[in-house]
Design a protein around this motif. Structure first.
Motif, PDB file in Angstrom:
ATOM      1  N   SER A 152     -36.398   2.005  82.222  1.00 41.88           N
ATOM      2  CA  SER A 152     -37.256   1.729  81.097  1.00 41.88           C
ATOM      3  C   SER A 152     -38.649   1.994  81.299  1.00 41.88           C
ATOM      4  CB  SER A 152     -36.690   0.815  80.371  1.00 41.88           C
ATOM      5  OG  SER A 152     -37.487   0.703  78.978  1.00 41.88           O
ATOM      6  N   ILE A 153     -39.374   2.939  80.977  1.00 40.05           N
ATOM      7  CA  ILE A 153     -40.945   2.975  81.288  1.00 40.05           C
ATOM      8  C   ILE A 153     -41.649   3.225  80.254  1.00 40.05           C
ATOM      9  CG2 ILE A 153     -42.688   3.912  82.992  1.00 40.05           C
ATOM     10  CD1 ILE A 153     -40.545   4.190  85.138  1.00 40.05           C
ATOM     11  N   GLY A 154     -42.679   3.144  79.867  1.00 37.03           N
ATOM     12  CA  GLY A 154     -43.906   3.656  78.959  1.00 37.03           C
ATOM     13  C   GLY A 154     -44.723   4.383  79.534  1.00 37.03           C
ATOM     14  N   ILE A 155     -45.167   5.604  79.322  1.00 36.64           N
ATOM     15  CA  ILE A 155     -46.301   6.352  79.726  1.00 36.64           C
ATOM     16  C   ILE A 155     -47.089   6.832  78.557  1.00 36.64           C
ATOM     17  CG2 ILE A 155     -47.101   8.357  80.808  1.00 36.64           C
ATOM     18  CD1 ILE A 155     -44.503   8.163  82.536  1.00 36.64           C
ATOM     19  N   ALA A 156     -48.328   6.153  78.228  1.00 38.09           N
ATOM     20  CA  ALA A 156     -49.207   6.647  77.062  1.00 38.09           C
ATOM     21  C   ALA A 156     -48.266   6.112  76.105  1.00 38.09           C
ATOM     22  CB  ALA A 156     -49.524   7.906  77.011  1.00 38.09           C
ATOM     23  N   ALA A 157     -48.161   6.804  75.061  1.00 31.77           N
ATOM     24  CA  ALA A 157     -47.558   6.234  73.742  1.00 31.77           C
ATOM     25  C   ALA A 157     -46.058   6.632  73.851  1.00 31.77           C
ATOM     26  CB  ALA A 157     -47.939   7.061  72.395  1.00 31.77           C
ATOM     27  N   ILE A 158     -45.462   7.307  75.077  1.00 34.85           N
ATOM     28  CA  ILE A 158     -44.094   7.666  75.187  1.00 34.85           C
ATOM     29  C   ILE A 158     -43.253   6.431  75.757  1.00 34.85           C
ATOM     30  CG2 ILE A 158     -42.600   9.397  75.987  1.00 34.85           C
ATOM     31  CD1 ILE A 158     -44.316  10.370  73.894  1.00 34.85           C
ATOM     32  N   LYS A 159     -42.656   5.668  75.187  1.00 34.89           N
ATOM     33  CA  LYS A 159     -41.890   4.643  75.730  1.00 34.89           C
ATOM     34  C   LYS A 159     -40.225   5.295  75.707  1.00 34.89           C
ATOM     35  CE  LYS A 159     -44.906   0.882  74.821  1.00 34.89           C
ATOM     36  NZ  LYS A 159     -45.890   1.681  74.047  1.00 34.89           N
ATOM     37  N   GLY A 160     -39.338   4.641  76.771  1.00 40.83           N
ATOM     38  CA  GLY A 160     -38.285   5.343  76.537  1.00 40.83           C
ATOM     39  C   GLY A 160     -37.339   5.066  77.599  1.00 40.83           C
ATOM     40  N   ASN A 161     -36.333   5.295  77.626  1.00 45.78           N
ATOM     41  CA  ASN A 161     -35.196   5.183  78.816  1.00 45.78           C
ATOM     42  C   ASN A 161     -34.797   6.491  79.540  1.00 45.78           C
ATOM     43  OD1 ASN A 161     -34.886   2.511  77.910  1.00 45.78           O
ATOM     44  ND2 ASN A 161     -33.384   2.828  76.513  1.00 45.78           N
ATOM     45  N   TYR A 162     -34.780   6.206  80.859  1.00 45.02           N
ATOM     46  CA  TYR A 162     -34.543   7.581  81.666  1.00 45.02           C
ATOM     47  C   TYR A 162     -33.392   7.205  82.133  1.00 45.02           C
ATOM     48  CZ  TYR A 162     -39.322   8.749  80.997  1.00 45.02           C
ATOM     49  OH  TYR A 162     -40.723   9.069  80.340  1.00 45.02           O
ATOM     50  N   SER A 163     -32.254   8.158  82.323  1.00 42.17           N
ATOM     51  CA  SER A 163     -31.082   7.734  83.241  1.00 42.17           C
ATOM     52  C   SER A 163     -31.404   8.712  84.471  1.00 42.17           C
ATOM     53  CB  SER A 163     -29.938   8.649  82.529  1.00 42.17           C
ATOM     54  OG  SER A 163     -29.524   8.390  81.305  1.00 42.17           O
ATOM     55  N   SER A 164     -31.293   8.061  85.577  1.00 45.92           N
ATOM     56  CA  SER A 164     -31.809   8.526  86.587  1.00 45.92           C
ATOM     57  C   SER A 164     -30.772   8.728  87.976  1.00 45.92           C
ATOM     58  CB  SER A 164     -33.088   7.868  87.199  1.00 45.92           C
ATOM     59  OG  SER A 164     -33.847   7.661  86.117  1.00 45.92           O
ATOM     60  N   THR A 165     -31.046   9.599  88.949  1.00 47.58           N
ATOM     61  CA  THR A 165     -30.487   9.444  90.053  1.00 47.58           C
ATOM     62  C   THR A 165     -31.311   9.429  91.076  1.00 47.58           C
ATOM     63  OG1 THR A 165     -30.356  11.823  90.171  1.00 47.58           O
ATOM     64  CG2 THR A 165     -28.373  11.036  89.328  1.00 47.58           C
ATOM     65  N   ILE A 166     -30.884   8.623  92.162  1.00 50.40           N
ATOM     66  CA  ILE A 166     -32.146   8.177  93.197  1.00 50.40           C
ATOM     67  C   ILE A 166     -31.095   8.678  94.563  1.00 50.40           C
ATOM     68  CG2 ILE A 166     -33.242   6.732  94.462  1.00 50.40           C
ATOM     69  CD1 ILE A 166     -33.656   5.173  91.727  1.00 50.40           C
ATOM     70  N   GLU A 167     -31.389   9.363  95.360  1.00 49.21           N
ATOM     71  CA  GLU A 167     -30.951   9.892  96.404  1.00 49.21           C
ATOM     72  C   GLU A 167     -31.717   9.813  97.628  1.00 49.21           C
ATOM     73  OE1 GLU A 167     -28.118  13.691  97.054  1.00 49.21           O
ATOM     74  OE2 GLU A 167     -29.608  13.969  95.505  1.00 49.21           O
ATOM     75  N   ILE A 168     -31.068   9.130  98.690  1.00 49.95           N
ATOM     76  CA  ILE A 168     -31.916   8.738 100.046  1.00 49.95           C
ATOM     77  C   ILE A 168     -31.303   9.819 101.012  1.00 49.95           C
ATOM     78  CG2 ILE A 168     -32.314   7.152 101.671  1.00 49.95           C
ATOM     79  CD1 ILE A 168     -31.371   5.191  99.344  1.00 49.95           C
TER      80      ILE A 168
END
Lengths: 809, 151
Positions: free
Chosen positions: B49-65
């Motif tokens: 959950s991150i806010g960038i400028a006025a755009i706040k919201g949730n991201y479903s993410s995949t993280i691969e190593i």
């Protein structure tokens, strides 16, 4: 009764607008049980749609329906387009997304809040495809293709050859050429798109309230897409539209999308676009690359032009494109007498927002290279740019002037207008000041631009997109019809109904002025109804508010409709007074016998008898006073087999002179003075005229200095808010001097021409010419816009570095 | 958008490597990380959950190593999407021993955003990326210290 037409009367619209009683789309109320829509949009510029999972969104309490392209498609055919390339354009993505902001799903819910929340729960799987955003890149062999069935990204390609172009170039003393890029920018009305759509299954009819302003030929396109008879698509336009500047022609895909959403959801649906949607997904102007070559004599006379224009219509070519390429076709050589012309015109598609009308439509894209090359001719031949313009301007005695591409310039005195600009702007004096200022290390310059402002489009011009052979296969299109209705009720009060869907231009005021003068009734007693209803108004395919067509066409329809009423009333009066019509005159609300002014017959009585006592009317006359006039112009003929086309009805003239100073440290361009001379024929209301000119100029300055829809190389839009997309506001508008000359148009009964777009076309290049003039000591060529401090600063620094290099060599 | 940087971790290289890839630690140290679940070998799913400028919201993410070279090198590939738009980022981490209980960490990243975040957040993005990364390593440093002390 005094003359009313041509008077600077104040606007009848302003009372309601200034007291909060305007009736915009968001003010007109909704049918019972109306739900609100939110639109999920693509965040990818080019991708296959793998899947859309709406299950979670549908579970949100208050959600009525979640609608995807697959569902919508069942009720639609692709919109028809004016080119032969088989582009399938739906108002929502079906298999692929092709630009960031393209609709992917519609959520219909009790409130917009619920709809937006539910929208976040839709899961879309994309399979990314390589995007193409560069104009010329889209034409390369290995470019990613947007529409596989088209086979390339070229939606339209035509070449035109007028006069003896090759000979002109062979015989030229010099050939002067350059490539210019006009950027993608837009129109930013304060009121965004708004739609209330309602499908009634009992009648299989769609009723759509929308701030759509035509051209109403698009009503047929929408009905065709919806697969219904056109009388089952009722479009109602509110009387107030909060600005458009062309862009509200682009509401049409959303009108169709919301119509189908209403049908699927089973309720009326309302949608008001937000600002980010507007900037990313409404519509915009085209960006265009032009390669221009001028065949020039040593005295600066241009004898021939070659232009290769590549217009970027975005992800889908859609109505009325590729009109941007062709609206100015008749006036491709601008204000100049250039008989030999070659045009190679392309409309290409890239992963950017699809384009459409914006103020100036095609004019700024045309005049930017044309007026830049005229200045370059002067610089390369070491001539004064003013002298090069003088050498090439069409002379007064040449009117009506037939252009190389088939235009018929109706009237003008370009030299007079241009000299007035030079005189008003103190051109010679500025040149002396400039010399002195340069010695002091200041960067100042003066820019000139002369342009022809077309207005009142010939509906046949768009068929120039087809070859003469292709055109021959379908029925020809011509004319520029506009309708108006003038009626008198039993008490003698007047209603006027217009179909020009004003968006703030004051059509009600001017229509009232015209009817007032014709019927000799005070203007404030006349009620003008601006709402357009395709089921009850008189309208034509050409109706609407675009191409500055009110002054040339709308006003003419009103004028003649009022005359029809006058003629009928005159017949009644003549019958009652037993005096021939030729012996009667209408003044101060009554018919008077010319020879015996004691004998009169009140207008009101004539109207009354048409309603109350029809048996008293002359033999054969219908009761009632209700007259509609459809106006068109003979000169708006279809293109001929040689592609000659008079694409507009009237052609005004604008001469601009602008002086600028550039801050050497920041690169900021400051406008010192802006002089603009207009010839729009007879002015119908000088107050409204100047308001239109100021507005058009502000938009033009936006294009010159601030506005651009910037995309990165992945097709991501980087300017999605007013923090990122810079529009000029009041403090940015410089000192402006407007002057008029009036050479009446022989095409229109009142001699008027359109005028709201001239400076939108001229200002970008006038300012570019001024900046280029200021930067002559640095040998900087201005070949794109906007002239932001960043751009100028970079150019200045590059120039300085080059100079240093030269020194060290 | 791209960037790089370095920092000193107060732990031996093996220990540093181990902690850097410990899901529990990652969950704690990634700004706005609500959830981090191992779904496959070296593959996580995360809710951010991150806010960038006025755009706040949730991201479903995949993280691969990827490109694991224990204990010196690995690559992180992050893909996130949500209502505010999309984020794709690749980070490369290199560890060099700096004595027994100290490790030099070099990182570089490339990131791209799409949709709303790009439309209105572009101006802020460089700053936000820096903030998120610096915050991560600051927290990681603290976490390491805490672990070393409790060990």
């Amino acid at each position: 009764m005094d003359k009313v037409i041509g008077k600077a009367v104040t606007r009848v619209e302003d009372m309601r607008l200034l007291t909060g009683q305007g009736k915009y789309i968001d003010d007109i109320g909704t049918p019972a049980q109306t739900f609100q829509a939110a639109i999920l949009r693509s965040s990818s510029s080019h991708a296959n749609l793998v899947s859309i999972d709406t299950a979670e969104a549908e579970k949100v309490p208050g959600v009525k329906a979640v609608i995807t392209g697959e569902q919508v498609k069942k009720y639609l055919e692709p919109f028809s387009v004016g080119v032969s390339a088989p582009v399938h354009y739906y108002p929502i993505a079906v298999d692929k997304v092709r630009y960031v902001g393209e609709p992917v799903a519609v959520v219909v819910a009790k409130s917009r809040y619920i709809a937006e929340d539910a929208m976040e729960r839709i899961k879309v799987k994309y399979e990314a495809l390589p995007p193409v955003v560069d104009i010329e890149g889209s034409m390369e062999e290995d470019a990613p293709i947007l529409h596989e069935n088209v086979g390339s990204n070229i939606a339209n390609h035509r070449t035109f050859h007028y006069g003896k172009v090759d000979q002109a170039f062979e015989e030229a003393d010099r050939i002067i050429k350059h490539k210019y890029l006009f950027p993608k920018y837009t129109a930013t009305p304060v009121e965004t798109y708004g739609i209330i759509a309602n499908y009634e299954s009992s009648e299989n009819q769609y009723t759509v309230h929308a701030n759509f302003h035509g051209p109403f030929v698009i009503q047929a396109i929408m009905a065709q897409a919806l697969k219904i008879p056109s009388n089952k698509l009722r479009i109602i336009v509110p009387k107030d539209i909060g600005g458009s500047y062309g862009i509200k022609a682009g509401t049409f895909p959303y009108m169709v999308l919301l119509s189908v959403a209403s049908r699927i959801a089973g309720c009326p649906v309302k949608w008001i676009e937000d600002r980010q949607e507007h900037l990313s997904a409404s519509s915009s102007g085209t960006d265009r690359v032009t390669y221009i070559e001028a065949a020039v004599k040593n005295n600066g006379k241009v004898t021939g032009l070659r232009m290769k224009m590549i217009d970027n219509v975005g992800a889908y070519i859609r109505a009325p494109e590729p009109a941007c390429l062709y609206r100015t076709h008749a006036n491709s050589t601008g204000a100049y007498d250039i008989p030999n012309l070659h045009i190679d015109a392309y409309a290409i598609m890239t992963n950017k927002l699809p384009t459409g009308l914006i103020r100036g439509y095609g004019g700024q894209e045309l005049y930017f290279p044309l007026e830049r090359i005229m200045q370059r001719v002067a610089f390369e031949l070491n001539l004064d740019p003013a002298d090069v313009i003088r050498e090439n301007l069409i002379k007064k005695e040449q009117f009506p002037y037939k252009t190389a591409s088939g235009g018929m310039y109706d009237s003008g005195d370009y030299m007079k207008g241009f000299e007035l600009a030079l005189e008003t702007g103190k051109y010679e004096e500025f040149r002396k000041k400039q010399e002195k200022a340069r010695k002091e290390g200041k960067i100042v310059g003066v820019g000139l631009a002369c342009i022809v402002e077309p207005s009142g489009s010939n509906m046949g011009y768009i068929t120039v997109a087809l070859t003469p052979e292709e055109r021959a296969k379908s029925l020809p299109k011509s004319g520029c019809s506009e309708a108006a209705t003038v009626s008198m009720d039993p008490m003698g009060s007047v209603n006027v109904r217009i179909s020009t869907t004003p968006s703030g231009q004051g059509h009600e005021t001017v229509a009232a002025q015209i009817v007032s003068e014709v019927l000799s009734i005070p203007a404030d007693k006349i009620k003008v109804v601006a709402e357009l209803d395709t089921s009850t108004s008189a309208w034509s395919i050409a109706s609407g508010s675009y191409s500055s067509r009110f002054a040339s066409l709308g006003s003419s329809a009103v004028f003649y409709a009022a005359h029809k009423v006058k003629e009928k009333l005159m017949k009644i009066a003549s019958h009652q007074m037993k005096v021939s019509e030729s012996e009667l005159e209408l003044r101060d609300g009554a018919f008077y016998e010319k020879n015996d002014p004691t004998k009169k017959y009140a207008l009101k009585r004539a109207a009354g008898s048409a309603h109350w006592n029809p048996l008293s009317l002359p033999e054969g006359m219908e009761p009632g006073i209700y007259e509609t006039y459809y106006y068109s112009v003979k000169a708006a003929e279809p293109p001929d087999e040689n592609d000659l086309i008079n694409s507009s009805v009237t052609y005004g003239f604008v001469a601009d002179l602008v002086t600028v100073e550039i801050d050497p440290d920041t690169g900021e361009v400051r406008i010192l003075d802006y002089v603009t001379i207009h010839d729009a024929g007879k002015l119908l209301n000088p107050l409204i005229v100047d308001g239109q000119i100021f507005g058009g100029l502000a938009h033009g300055l936006g294009g010159a200095l601030y506005e651009e829809l910037v995309y990165d190389n992945k097709g991501q839009l980087l300017t999605g808010s007013f923090m990122d997309y810079l529009c000029p506001t009041a403090p940015e508008i410089p000192n402006v001097t407007i002057k008029h000359i009036e050479t009446p148009s022989p095409m229109t009964p009142l001699g008027a021409k359109g005028l709201g777009e001239g400076n939108t076309m001229s200002a970008p290049v006038a300012v570019a010419n001024a900046v280029s003039d200021a930067l002559t000591p640095y040998q900087i060529e201005i070949d794109t816009l906007p002239l932001s401090p960043n751009r100028i600063w970079t150019l200045l620094n590059q120039a300085k570095q080059n100079k240093n290099k030269e020194v060290t060599v | 958008m791209e960037g790089k940087g370095n920092m000193v971790l107060e732990a031996g290289v093996n220990r540093a490597y181990e902690v850097l890839l410990d899901p529990a630690v990652l969950e704690k140290c990634i700004m706005g990380c609500k959830k981090l679940v191992l779904v496959d070998d070296n593959k996580y799913e995360a809710e951010l959950s991150i806010g960038i400028a006025a755009i706040k919201g949730n991201y479903s993410s995949t993280i691969e190593i990827l490109d694991l070279e224990e204990p010196r090198h690995y690559k992180l590939a992050v893909k996130g999407e949500g209502a505010p738009g999309t984020v794709e980022a690749v980070g490369i981490v290199d560890l060099t021993p700096d004595g027994e209980s100290s490790t030099l960490l070099n990182y570089s990243y490339e990131a791209e955003v799409g949709g709303k975040v790009a439309m209105v957040g572009q101006r802020m993005l460089g700053g936000v990326a820096k903030l998120v990364i610096q915050d991560f390593f600051k927290k990681l440093g603290k976490e390491l210290k805490r672990m070393e002390q409790s060990a």
